[in-house]
Design an enzyme around this catalytic site. Structure first.
Site, PDB file in Angstrom:
ATOM      1  N   HIS A   1      21.583  19.971 -46.751  1.00 48.57           N
ATOM      2  CA  HIS A   1      21.157  19.825 -45.318  1.00 48.57           C
ATOM      3  C   HIS A   1      20.204  19.374 -44.916  1.00 48.57           C
ATOM      4  O   HIS A   1      20.137  18.590 -44.490  1.00 48.57           O
ATOM      5  CB  HIS A   1      22.762  20.670 -44.668  1.00 48.57           C
ATOM      6  CG  HIS A   1      22.417  20.364 -43.437  1.00 48.57           C
ATOM      7  ND1 HIS A   1      21.771  20.594 -42.500  1.00 48.57           N
ATOM      8  CD2 HIS A   1      23.927  20.271 -42.868  1.00 48.57           C
ATOM      9  CE1 HIS A   1      22.222  20.463 -40.791  1.00 48.57           C
ATOM     10  NE2 HIS A   1      23.218  20.663 -41.436  1.00 48.57           N
TER      11      HIS A   1
ATOM     12  N   HIS B   1      17.648  10.580 -39.403  1.00 52.87           N
ATOM     13  CA  HIS B   1      16.921  10.885 -38.217  1.00 52.87           C
ATOM     14  C   HIS B   1      14.809  11.123 -38.920  1.00 52.87           C
ATOM     15  O   HIS B   1      14.508   9.678 -38.423  1.00 52.87           O
ATOM     16  CB  HIS B   1      17.057  12.552 -37.919  1.00 52.87           C
ATOM     17  CG  HIS B   1      18.051  12.548 -37.964  1.00 52.87           C
ATOM     18  ND1 HIS B   1      19.130  11.567 -36.471  1.00 52.87           N
ATOM     19  CD2 HIS B   1      19.026  13.465 -38.363  1.00 52.87           C
ATOM     20  CE1 HIS B   1      20.267  12.136 -36.911  1.00 52.87           C
ATOM     21  NE2 HIS B   1      20.066  13.369 -37.281  1.00 52.87           N
TER      22      HIS B   1
ATOM     23  N   GLU C   1      14.723  16.135 -37.598  1.00 50.86           N
ATOM     24  CA  GLU C   1      15.233  15.323 -36.317  1.00 50.86           C
ATOM     25  C   GLU C   1      15.042  15.876 -35.122  1.00 50.86           C
ATOM     26  O   GLU C   1      14.990  15.716 -34.255  1.00 50.86           O
ATOM     27  CB  GLU C   1      16.815  15.771 -36.412  1.00 50.86           C
ATOM     28  CG  GLU C   1      17.589  15.366 -35.627  1.00 50.86           C
ATOM     29  CD  GLU C   1      19.055  15.612 -35.947  1.00 50.86           C
ATOM     30  OE1 GLU C   1      19.721  16.756 -36.458  1.00 50.86           O
ATOM     31  OE2 GLU C   1      19.798  15.446 -34.403  1.00 50.86           O
TER      32      GLU C   1
ATOM     33  N   HIS D   1      19.099  15.685 -43.903  1.00 52.94           N
ATOM     34  CA  HIS D   1      18.364  15.367 -42.571  1.00 52.94           C
ATOM     35  C   HIS D   1      17.082  16.454 -43.010  1.00 52.94           C
ATOM     36  O   HIS D   1      16.579  16.606 -43.417  1.00 52.94           O
ATOM     37  CB  HIS D   1      19.371  16.428 -41.706  1.00 52.94           C
ATOM     38  CG  HIS D   1      20.639  16.620 -41.380  1.00 52.94           C
ATOM     39  ND1 HIS D   1      21.873  17.030 -42.027  1.00 52.94           N
ATOM     40  CD2 HIS D   1      20.554  15.838 -40.859  1.00 52.94           C
ATOM     41  CE1 HIS D   1      22.928  16.676 -41.831  1.00 52.94           C
ATOM     42  NE2 HIS D   1      22.384  15.738 -41.064  1.00 52.94           N
TER      43      HIS D   1
ATOM     44  N   ASP E   1      26.225   8.744 -37.115  1.00 54.69           N
ATOM     45  CA  ASP E   1      26.425  10.218 -37.235  1.00 54.69           C
ATOM     46  C   ASP E   1      27.385  11.432 -36.243  1.00 54.69           C
ATOM     47  O   ASP E   1      28.199  11.570 -37.004  1.00 54.69           O
ATOM     48  CB  ASP E   1      24.844  10.622 -36.509  1.00 54.69           C
ATOM     49  CG  ASP E   1      23.840  11.908 -36.467  1.00 54.69           C
ATOM     50  OD1 ASP E   1      24.931  12.804 -37.430  1.00 54.69           O
ATOM     51  OD2 ASP E   1      23.196  12.807 -36.284  1.00 54.69           O
TER      52      ASP E   1
HETATM   53 ZN   LIG Z   1      23.697  14.284 -39.145  1.00 55.42          ZN
END
Ligand SMILES: [Zn+2]
Length: 463
Positions: A216, A280, A246, A243, A331
């Protein structure tokens, strides 16, 4: 002869729209057989599909989606009068949605969401799937219960899906999961990889379905899990998504725990390479940009979500100059419109830099934005997801969209100017048709399952 010929007025080849060309689709394989001169080379006996007033281009690729988040669209744009709002408060609303869905409801939300994507011109979705446990936080009898529900939704809708099976271990670096994160839980690494292998074996029987892995984030996955997961992906030649950076708080936590920033951590763990898609990456240093570029990694921008959540602006110009590829994703499903997503990659850079024409392809003595943006929305997404699609080339999947050359937002252009008109100014309703693997799943702005899927989605949303 088992060949279908698509005859649009214009089609996209090498970043430009050209007239007089036809696409030959091999019906059995669902792949492009060839792109030819429409006047002379059509095989006898082929089924002809005339597309007057239409331009044809590769289907758009949505490289990063959480379909269940379609449920909270429009519901998070308020705050208590005396409090601030940011990404982290938005996340609480997302948790509430995640906690209440049954497998059937998850299917209905994803089904509607995928049809919305097809109608908008996305023909492939990379579904970053991190909902794994039941609402009590206990495993289902089949650990892939919810992944299967999402895949079934995609197959019914007719969209190509790459299920990026996610693992989620910690609530923050070195912290236990919070109770509201219990449905994301991955108890142990071996079980996660075994379940993902089982899903991959099952998917081999399902056309248009493939499987990858997605730890994740550095917040949710311990650093020592990354190398074995990347090795798993390498052995099976599957995508590896994560990810990355972000939010500033995530970068600070990483630096505090590991002594390095997130992209530097990925480099240290040996997972930085062309297989990686960093989602991101809105908070990078110069060094991290150089690392991602040098690794020939993909960075997946999700600009409509990033502006909604206040994430920040991708340094798309610097990243592409350094050698990274940019792809796009919906997203959080704030907006499902590929043209909006790709143009924001450029427009956000213009707002920040107070310059123009940042993300470009070199064409003779000109730098042009439109061909670069269209590749971001197609080729680069396909590459990030490991699917053979994203361009009108022999051998690739017959995944297309058609756009309406009579649409008012495109009035006043010619073939030469169409790419820029479409990419920078085209209205989302220009998309009229979508083909996936040669099958026309949206025809003249109609998806046959849209009415019933919408009704089912409204039922879930009203509960
Ligand atoms: Zn996401």
């Amino acid at each position: 002869v088992g060949v279908t010929v698509l005859l649009p007025d214009l089609l996209l080849e090498d970043g430009r729209f050209v007239a007089g060309r036809a696409v030959l689709v091999d019906d059995a394989s669902g792949r492009i057989r060839d792109v030819v001169d429409a006047a002379v080379e059509l095989p006898a006996g082929a089924r002809r599909v005339a597309l007057p007033g239409r331009a044809l281009l590769p289907g758009f690729v949505n490289a990063h989606s959480h379909s269940f988040q379609r449920l909270i669209r429009g519901r998070t744009h308020w705050r208590p009068a005396a409090e601030n709002a940011d990404f982290w408060t938005w996340r609480e609303a997302m948790y509430e949605a995640a906690l209440r869905l049954s497998p059937e409801q998850l299917h209905d939300v994803a089904h509607f969401c995928f049809i919305e994507m097809l109608r908008a011109g996305y023909t492939t979705v990379g579904e970053f799937h991190y909902l794994q446990m039941d609402p009590a936080g206990k495993p289902y009898a089949d650990p892939n219960e919810l992944a299967r529900a999402v895949i079934a939704a995609a197959r019914s809708a007719g969209i190509r899906i790459v299920l990026l099976n996610s693992c989620y271990v910690t609530g923050g670096i070195g912290e236990p999961l919070r109770p509201e994160q219990r449905r994301f839980a991955t108890p142990e690494l071996d079980g996660y990889l075994t379940a993902t292998d089982a899903l991959r074996t099952a998917a081999a029987e399902w056309p248009g379905v493939t499987v990858g892995v997605a730890p994740h984030s550095v917040r949710a996955v311990p650093a020592d899990w990354l190398e074995p997961i990347a090795a798993w992906a390498e052995e099976r030649d599957t995508p590896f998504h994560m990810h990355v950076s972000e939010q500033p708080a995530e970068v600070e936590a990483c630096t505090a725990a590991y002594g390095v920033r997130p992209v530097e951590l990925l480099a240290r763990e040996g997972v930085l390479g062309p297989r990686l898609t960093a989602v991101h990456a809105t908070h990078l240093t110069e060094n991290e940009i150089v690392l991602l570029g040098g690794a020939n990694a993909t960075v997946c921008a999700c600009p409509t979500t990033e502006r909604d959540l206040g994430d920040g602006i991708l340094h798309a110009g610097a990243l592409t100059a350094a050698g990274a590829r940019v792809a796009v994703g919906t997203d959080s499903q704030t907006i499902i419109e590929p043209l909006e997503e790709i143009r924001l990659v450029e427009y956000h850079e213009r707002l920040r830099s107070q310059r123009r024409i940042i993300v470009t392809d070199l064409r003779g003595d000109r730098r042009e934005t439109a061909p670069a943006l269209l590749r971001i929305g197609t080729e680069h997404g396909a590459r990030a997801l490991g699917v053979q699609a994203g361009a009108l080339l022999a051998g690739l999947a017959a995944d297309f969209v058609a756009v309406d050359l009579e649409h008012r937002s495109l009035a006043g252009t010619d073939a030469e100017g169409l790419a820029a008109m479409l990419a920078l100014s085209g209205h989302p309703d220009v998309v009229t048709d979508a083909w996936v693997g040669g099958r026309r799943v949206v025809e003249d702005r109609v998806h046959p399952l849209e009415p019933e899927a919408t009704a089912a989605f409204r039922t879930v949303a009203a509960q």
